[in-house]
Design a protein around this motif. Structure first.
Motif, PDB file in Angstrom:
ATOM      1  N   TRP A  56       2.462  18.360  56.817  1.00 41.77           N
ATOM      2  CA  TRP A  56       0.592  17.481  57.471  1.00 41.77           C
ATOM      3  C   TRP A  56       0.910  16.643  55.512  1.00 41.77           C
ATOM      4  CZ3 TRP A  56      -0.200  15.460  61.515  1.00 41.77           C
ATOM      5  CH2 TRP A  56       0.342  15.181  62.873  1.00 41.77           C
ATOM      6  N   PHE A  57       0.523  17.436  54.823  1.00 45.64           N
ATOM      7  CA  PHE A  57       0.017  17.105  53.627  1.00 45.64           C
ATOM      8  C   PHE A  57       1.170  15.940  53.284  1.00 45.64           C
ATOM      9  CE2 PHE A  57       0.047  17.541  48.456  1.00 45.64           C
ATOM     10  CZ  PHE A  57      -1.405  17.548  49.066  1.00 45.64           C
ATOM     11  N   CYS A  58       2.384  16.312  53.749  1.00 44.92           N
ATOM     12  CA  CYS A  58       2.828  14.713  52.703  1.00 44.92           C
ATOM     13  C   CYS A  58       3.160  13.636  54.228  1.00 44.92           C
ATOM     14  CB  CYS A  58       4.824  15.198  52.815  1.00 44.92           C
ATOM     15  SG  CYS A  58       4.731  16.350  51.838  1.00 44.92           S
ATOM     16  N   ALA A  59       2.430  14.297  55.076  1.00 44.73           N
ATOM     17  CA  ALA A  59       2.093  12.636  55.788  1.00 44.73           C
ATOM     18  C   ALA A  59       0.842  12.322  55.121  1.00 44.73           C
ATOM     19  CB  ALA A  59       1.966  13.346  57.211  1.00 44.73           C
ATOM     20  N   MET A  60      -0.047  13.179  55.068  1.00 46.63           N
ATOM     21  CA  MET A  60      -0.938  12.482  54.603  1.00 46.63           C
ATOM     22  C   MET A  60      -0.971  11.106  52.858  1.00 46.63           C
ATOM     23  SD  MET A  60      -4.573  14.745  53.976  1.00 46.63           S
ATOM     24  CE  MET A  60      -3.751  15.687  52.534  1.00 46.63           C
ATOM     25  N   ILE A  61      -0.512  12.466  52.526  1.00 44.86           N
ATOM     26  CA  ILE A  61      -0.020  11.505  51.365  1.00 44.86           C
ATOM     27  C   ILE A  61       0.567   9.863  51.595  1.00 44.86           C
ATOM     28  CG2 ILE A  61       1.091  11.424  48.819  1.00 44.86           C
ATOM     29  CD1 ILE A  61       1.077  14.123  49.092  1.00 44.86           C
ATOM     30  N   GLY A  62       1.975   9.992  52.455  1.00 44.96           N
ATOM     31  CA  GLY A  62       2.438   9.063  52.614  1.00 44.96           C
ATOM     32  C   GLY A  62       1.931   8.108  53.023  1.00 44.96           C
ATOM     33  N   LEU A  63       0.311   8.086  54.137  1.00 46.99           N
ATOM     34  CA  LEU A  63      -0.402   7.119  55.129  1.00 46.99           C
ATOM     35  C   LEU A  63      -0.950   6.964  53.696  1.00 46.99           C
ATOM     36  CD1 LEU A  63      -1.597   8.789  58.214  1.00 46.99           C
ATOM     37  CD2 LEU A  63      -0.181   7.012  57.770  1.00 46.99           C
ATOM     38  N   VAL A  64      -1.806   7.678  52.669  1.00 52.04           N
ATOM     39  CA  VAL A  64      -2.403   6.663  51.644  1.00 52.04           C
ATOM     40  C   VAL A  64      -1.667   5.780  50.438  1.00 52.04           C
ATOM     41  CG1 VAL A  64      -3.825   7.565  49.135  1.00 52.04           C
ATOM     42  CG2 VAL A  64      -4.034   9.032  51.011  1.00 52.04           C
ATOM     43  N   GLY A  65      -0.432   6.551  50.618  1.00 52.50           N
ATOM     44  CA  GLY A  65       0.743   5.000  49.974  1.00 52.50           C
ATOM     45  C   GLY A  65       0.930   3.599  50.444  1.00 52.50           C
ATOM     46  N   VAL A  66       0.753   4.469  52.294  1.00 51.94           N
ATOM     47  CA  VAL A  66       1.198   3.040  52.951  1.00 51.94           C
ATOM     48  C   VAL A  66      -0.194   1.721  52.495  1.00 51.94           C
ATOM     49  CG1 VAL A  66       0.612   1.742  54.753  1.00 51.94           C
ATOM     50  CG2 VAL A  66       2.232   3.920  54.142  1.00 51.94           C
ATOM     51  N   TRP A  67      -1.232   2.537  52.658  1.00 50.18           N
ATOM     52  CA  TRP A  67      -2.695   2.088  52.815  1.00 50.18           C
ATOM     53  C   TRP A  67      -2.986   1.592  50.918  1.00 50.18           C
ATOM     54  CZ3 TRP A  67      -7.159   5.728  50.101  1.00 50.18           C
ATOM     55  CH2 TRP A  67      -8.658   5.061  50.191  1.00 50.18           C
ATOM     56  N   PHE A  68      -1.790   1.699  50.090  1.00 48.55           N
ATOM     57  CA  PHE A  68      -1.809   1.625  48.275  1.00 48.55           C
ATOM     58  C   PHE A  68      -1.059  -0.055  48.019  1.00 48.55           C
ATOM     59  CE2 PHE A  68      -4.582   3.933  45.289  1.00 48.55           C
ATOM     60  CZ  PHE A  68      -5.564   4.776  46.271  1.00 48.55           C
ATOM     61  N   ILE A  69      -0.010   0.253  49.189  1.00 45.19           N
ATOM     62  CA  ILE A  69       1.173  -0.509  49.476  1.00 45.19           C
ATOM     63  C   ILE A  69       0.593  -2.124  50.191  1.00 45.19           C
ATOM     64  CG2 ILE A  69       3.730  -1.339  49.854  1.00 45.19           C
ATOM     65  CD1 ILE A  69       3.826   0.169  47.658  1.00 45.19           C
ATOM     66  N   GLY A  70      -0.046  -1.693  50.322  1.00 44.40           N
ATOM     67  CA  GLY A  70      -0.845  -2.642  51.481  1.00 44.40           C
ATOM     68  C   GLY A  70      -2.134  -3.510  50.148  1.00 44.40           C
ATOM     69  N   PHE A  71      -2.408  -2.950  49.763  1.00 47.95           N
ATOM     70  CA  PHE A  71      -3.636  -3.429  48.952  1.00 47.95           C
ATOM     71  C   PHE A  71      -3.466  -3.693  47.938  1.00 47.95           C
ATOM     72  CE2 PHE A  71      -7.977  -1.410  49.103  1.00 47.95           C
ATOM     73  CZ  PHE A  71      -8.466  -2.257  50.519  1.00 47.95           C
ATOM     74  N   MET A  72      -1.782  -3.544  47.880  1.00 50.51           N
ATOM     75  CA  MET A  72      -1.210  -4.145  45.531  1.00 50.51           C
ATOM     76  C   MET A  72      -0.555  -5.731  46.729  1.00 50.51           C
ATOM     77  SD  MET A  72       3.082  -3.260  44.541  1.00 50.51           S
ATOM     78  CE  MET A  72       2.893  -3.907  46.276  1.00 50.51           C
ATOM     79  N   ALA A  73       0.201  -5.352  47.442  1.00 49.12           N
ATOM     80  CA  ALA A  73       0.749  -6.789  48.569  1.00 49.12           C
ATOM     81  C   ALA A  73      -0.804  -7.630  48.249  1.00 49.12           C
ATOM     82  CB  ALA A  73       1.472  -7.109  49.037  1.00 49.12           C
TER      83      ALA A  73
END
Length: 299
Positions: free
Chosen positions: A40-57
């Motif tokens: 669950w911790f990894c899933a949480m970090i992964g979703l934050v990563g999706v958020w950051f990739i989206g903002f980067m693009a």
């Protein structure tokens, strides 16, 4: 046709932090994938990563249509964060089964917001040009979306504080306190909702997330996330049991207990280990648990 992307220095920190998030999630998952807490911790970090990739693009986008597409991707990751973080909290704190309805409500609302984010203008009404790049403009449903995010934080803090106050184990208290500090730090990234409602503030949510990565990595280095062995897995299984469990030797002395026992009886683990089970409740001296065990082992 004009180019879809162009260089923007404001996108760089989002890219670097996204990479760090995925590296952190990969390290934890490879070493602890047998643990539900770690998953669950990894899933949480992964979703934050999706958020950051989206903002980067989105910040690199040269056209509003491209920026809006990536803004939707970013907020889709954010939409699934509240239930994922609550699942992590519920698993890490071993919350009772009666929290299932709360968890289902979080998932129900988050999935609804996910659909609204991706396929309507309810949360993202469009994008606006700022000196630091394109950024989403809040739609009509966006205040409710923010309310869910804040509600999740309040729920996490409530569960953590309640568990901290209930626990008599100093080690568990320290673990819960660290969990609460981590949530408070990472939730400071919610400041990036503010520019959606008009203020011309550049998004800086990556700063508290960097602080969270440093904090989490320090914890990993201290505990070293040892690979899960059979003995360690057995201990984790015992700790996730809601019912009190004792393991006794042939003389009726307590050798293993789970955390439910300490909560039920108010003793620490050290006070219970090695103690006769007969001392925990008044019984007929002729019919004690230790005597019964002794008779069983003799036969």
């Amino acid at each position: 046709m004009p180019e879809a992307y162009r260089w923007n220095p404001y996108a760089l920190p989002w890219a670097l932090v996204a990479v760090a998030l995925f590296v952190l999630a990969t390290v934890i998952y490879r070493r602890q994938r047998a643990s539900r807490v770690a998953v669950w911790f990894c899933a949480m970090i992964g979703l934050v990563g999706v958020w950051f990739i989206g903002f980067m693009a989105m910040l690199l986008a040269a056209r509003p249509s491209v920026a809006e597409l990536w803004g939707r991707v970013a907020l889709a990751g954010v939409a699934l964060l509240p239930p994922t973080m609550y699942e992590f909290t519920a698993t890490a704190l071993r919350l009772p089964a009666n929290r299932r309805n709360v968890r289902r409500l979080f998932w129900l609302f988050s999935l609804a917001f996910l659909v609204v984010t991706l396929f309507s203008h309810g949360i993202i009404g469009g994008v606006a040009q700022h000196p630091w790049g394109w950024y989403p403009v809040a739609g009509r449903v966006a205040p409710l979306f923010v309310a869910l995010f804040v509600g999740a934080l309040v729920a996490h803090l409530f569960e953590g504080i309640a568990d901290y106050q209930r626990s008599a184990d100093p080690k568990r208290k320290r673990r819960v306190a660290k969990l609460l500090i981590g949530f408070i730090v990472v939730y400071a990234a919610a400041i990036d909702f503010v520019p959606m409602f008009g203020p011309n503030l550049p998004p800086v949510g990556y700063i508290p997330v960097v602080a969270f990565i440093v904090y989490a990595w320090g914890t990993i280095r201290r505990h070293r996330f040892q690979p899960v062995t059979a003995a360690r897995a057995a201990r984790e299984i015992l700790e996730t049991m809601a019912d009190a469990l004792f393991v006794l030797d042939a003389e009726g002395k307590i050798r293993v207990v789970n955390s439910a026992v300490t909560k039920l009886l108010g003793f620490t683990v050290s006070e219970l280990l090695g103690r006769s089970i007969d001392t925990l409740e008044p019984v007929d001296e002729d019919v004690t648990i230790s005597r019964t065990l002794g008779e069983i082992t003799r036969h």
